[in-house]
Design a protein around this motif. Structure first.
Motif, PDB file in Angstrom:
ATOM      1  N   UNK A  30       0.840  -1.205   0.000  1.00  0.00           N
ATOM      2  CA  UNK A  30       0.000   0.000   0.000  1.00  0.00           C
ATOM      3  C   UNK A  30       0.874   1.253   0.000  1.00  0.00           C
ATOM      4  N   UNK A  31       1.951   1.212   0.779  1.00  0.00           N
ATOM      5  CA  UNK A  31       2.897   2.336   0.797  1.00  0.00           C
ATOM      6  C   UNK A  31       3.513   2.547  -0.587  1.00  0.00           C
ATOM      7  N   UNK A  32       3.897   1.459  -1.249  1.00  0.00           N
ATOM      8  CA  UNK A  32       4.450   1.567  -2.605  1.00  0.00           C
ATOM      9  C   UNK A  32       3.453   2.226  -3.553  1.00  0.00           C
ATOM     10  N   UNK A  33       2.205   1.782  -3.470  1.00  0.00           N
ATOM     11  CA  UNK A  33       1.169   2.323  -4.354  1.00  0.00           C
ATOM     12  C   UNK A  33       1.000   3.824  -4.128  1.00  0.00           C
ATOM     13  N   UNK A  34       1.040   4.230  -2.864  1.00  0.00           N
ATOM     14  CA  UNK A  34       0.820   5.646  -2.542  1.00  0.00           C
ATOM     15  C   UNK A  34       1.953   6.518  -3.066  1.00  0.00           C
ATOM     16  N   UNK A  35       3.201   6.140  -2.783  1.00  0.00           N
ATOM     17  CA  UNK A  35       4.311   7.038  -3.133  1.00  0.00           C
ATOM     18  C   UNK A  35       4.670   6.977  -4.619  1.00  0.00           C
ATOM     19  N   UNK A  36       4.189   5.957  -5.333  1.00  0.00           N
ATOM     20  CA  UNK A  36       4.472   5.887  -6.777  1.00  0.00           C
ATOM     21  C   UNK A  36       3.239   6.202  -7.611  1.00  0.00           C
ATOM     22  N   UNK A  37       2.167   6.675  -6.952  1.00  0.00           N
ATOM     23  CA  UNK A  37       0.910   6.966  -7.657  1.00  0.00           C
ATOM     24  C   UNK A  37       0.468   5.747  -8.460  1.00  0.00           C
ATOM     25  N   UNK A  38       0.351   4.625  -7.737  1.00  0.00           N
ATOM     26  CA  UNK A  38      -0.050   3.348  -8.337  1.00  0.00           C
ATOM     27  C   UNK A  38       0.908   2.941  -9.459  1.00  0.00           C
ATOM     28  N   UNK A  39       2.202   3.155  -9.209  1.00  0.00           N
ATOM     29  CA  UNK A  39       3.296   2.765 -10.106  1.00  0.00           C
ATOM     30  C   UNK A  39       3.289   3.544 -11.431  1.00  0.00           C
ATOM     31  N   UNK A  40       2.565   4.662 -11.464  1.00  0.00           N
ATOM     32  CA  UNK A  40       2.543   5.470 -12.688  1.00  0.00           C
ATOM     33  C   UNK A  40       3.675   6.493 -12.723  1.00  0.00           C
ATOM     34  N   UNK A  41       4.237   6.811 -11.559  1.00  0.00           N
ATOM     35  CA  UNK A  41       5.352   7.756 -11.477  1.00  0.00           C
ATOM     36  C   UNK A  41       6.659   6.970 -11.620  1.00  0.00           C
ATOM     37  N   UNK A  42       7.181   6.933 -12.820  1.00  0.00           N
ATOM     38  CA  UNK A  42       8.340   6.091 -13.109  1.00  0.00           C
ATOM     39  C   UNK A  42       9.564   6.494 -12.289  1.00  0.00           C
ATOM     40  N   UNK A  43       9.771   7.782 -12.116  1.00  0.00           N
ATOM     41  CA  UNK A  43      10.928   8.245 -11.339  1.00  0.00           C
ATOM     42  C   UNK A  43      10.838   7.759  -9.895  1.00  0.00           C
ATOM     43  N   UNK A  44       9.633   7.804  -9.327  1.00  0.00           N
ATOM     44  CA  UNK A  44       9.448   7.349  -7.948  1.00  0.00           C
ATOM     45  C   UNK A  44       9.663   5.843  -7.837  1.00  0.00           C
TER      46      UNK A  44
END
Length: 345
Positions: A30-44
């Motif tokens: 859940x933390x991964x999903x939040x900080x990567x915007x559901x894995x859409x933020x490639x840089x994150x």
């Protein structure tokens, strides 16, 4: 084939560590999903995996060793997470029941670390040493290896997806080796698809070896105790406790359980907990606990067991804590495994 549950019972309460591991994996995802915007933020995503994923070339050079642990709680998609957690849920609880909470946790982490090193060695040799690896599958592969050793006759309720969907019961002795062969096949033909098959293979082999060693040394411990107990009883005039049916004669019992003649596959295993002692006996011919009689003799610290239908007899020396009493509190039989619990009071 997708496992949904097995039919191996637990006797030692809830598998809190296994539940905790599943919970931690879910929270971190859940933390991964939040900080990567559901894995859409490639840089994150790149930053996250670079910092906390296990990068083979760094691990083998002794750097970023903390990622050995952080990486095994991270997942790259909801399918990745759910697949791993279902396997952990189905197979992990019985191992926690067998090893105990703390030992199971330590072994789980150990299997995950060894799996990461196995993958790292392979990745560096194939030129993929800079690609981060994440996922719990290496540790869970260790769980599968250990499960195969301890519960080979368990039935795995499995969903089959083909032209139709159905549920079948597959013996662990068939299901888990088939799974392992598939990992080998995919690794050999190079169909990685982003999956670290060498982590699966390495974790499985380490788990298999760990469980085999555990059983081997448990058997050695039993043989030594059995030999000492038999020598003691030959010098003793105390008679063995009687059963309600088919009472056992001490001399006959000693002869029938001489470890020189006892099949290695049925040497009992002793599991010592804080308030209990479990005795595990493998006997495929025993189908019901009504066939088992067990009495504990405090004068010799020996558990006498009789399998009525086959007339098999065991006299099992039990490590007896000082100033405590032991009594037989439960007898269960499942998949050819006899489990006798002694409560410590």
């Amino acid at each position: 084939m997708f496992p949904i549950h097995d039919d191996t019972p637990r006797l030692n309460g809830r598998p809190y560590v296994n539940y905790g591991l599943i919970g931690i994996n879910i929270v971190i995802f859940i933390y991964e999903v939040i900080i990567t915007a559901n894995f859409s933020n490639r840089a994150a995503v790149i930053t996250l995996y670079s910092n906390y994923g296990s990068i083979p070339e760094l691990l083998l050079s002794g750097q970023n060793l903390g990622s050995l642990f952080s990486s095994m709680f991270m997942h790259g998609s909801i399918a990745h997470l759910l697949g791993n957690m279902f396997f952990l849920y189905v197979f992990g609880d019985n191992l926690e029941d067998r090893f105990g909470h703390f030992k199971y946790l330590m072994l789980y982490l150990f299997w995950g670390v060894m799996a990461a090193f196995a993958h790292s060695i392979y990745a560096v040799t194939t030129g993929e040493g800079s690609i981060p690896a994440i996922g719990a599958s290496g540790a869970i592969s260790g769980v599968l290896g250990a499960y195969l050793i301890f519960f080979p006759h368990a039935k795995i309720h499995t969903i089959i997806f083909a032209f139709f969907i159905t549920t079948v019961r597959i013996p662990a002795l068939a299901y888990i080796p088939f799974w392992f062969i598939m990992q080998l096949a995919f690794a050999l033909i190079g169909q990685s698809g982003g999956v670290a098959y060498l982590a699966h293979i390495g974790g499985f082999i380490i788990g298999l070896g760990t469980a085999f060693g555990w059983k081997f040394f448990s058997n050695m411990f039993f043989e030594q105790k059995q030999y000492s107990s038999q020598n003691y009883r030959r010098r003793s005039s105390i008679s063995s406790p009687s059963f309600s049916n088919n009472s056992l004669n001490k001399n006959d019992h000693s002869k029938s359980t001489n470890t020189d003649n006892m099949e290695k596959s049925i040497i009992p295993e002793i599991i010592i907990g804080e308030k209990f002692i479990d005795i595990i006996i493998e006997d495929r011919n025993t189908l019901s606990d009504s066939q088992i009689q067990a009495n504990f003799d405090e004068s010799t610290n020996t558990l006498y067991v009789l399998v009525i239908d086959t007339n098999k007899k065991y006299d099992i020396p039990i490590p007896h804590p000082a100033n405590t009493n032991l009594r037989v509190s439960n007898i269960s039989v499942r998949n050819g495994i006899i489990r006798i619990r002694l409560n410590v009071t």
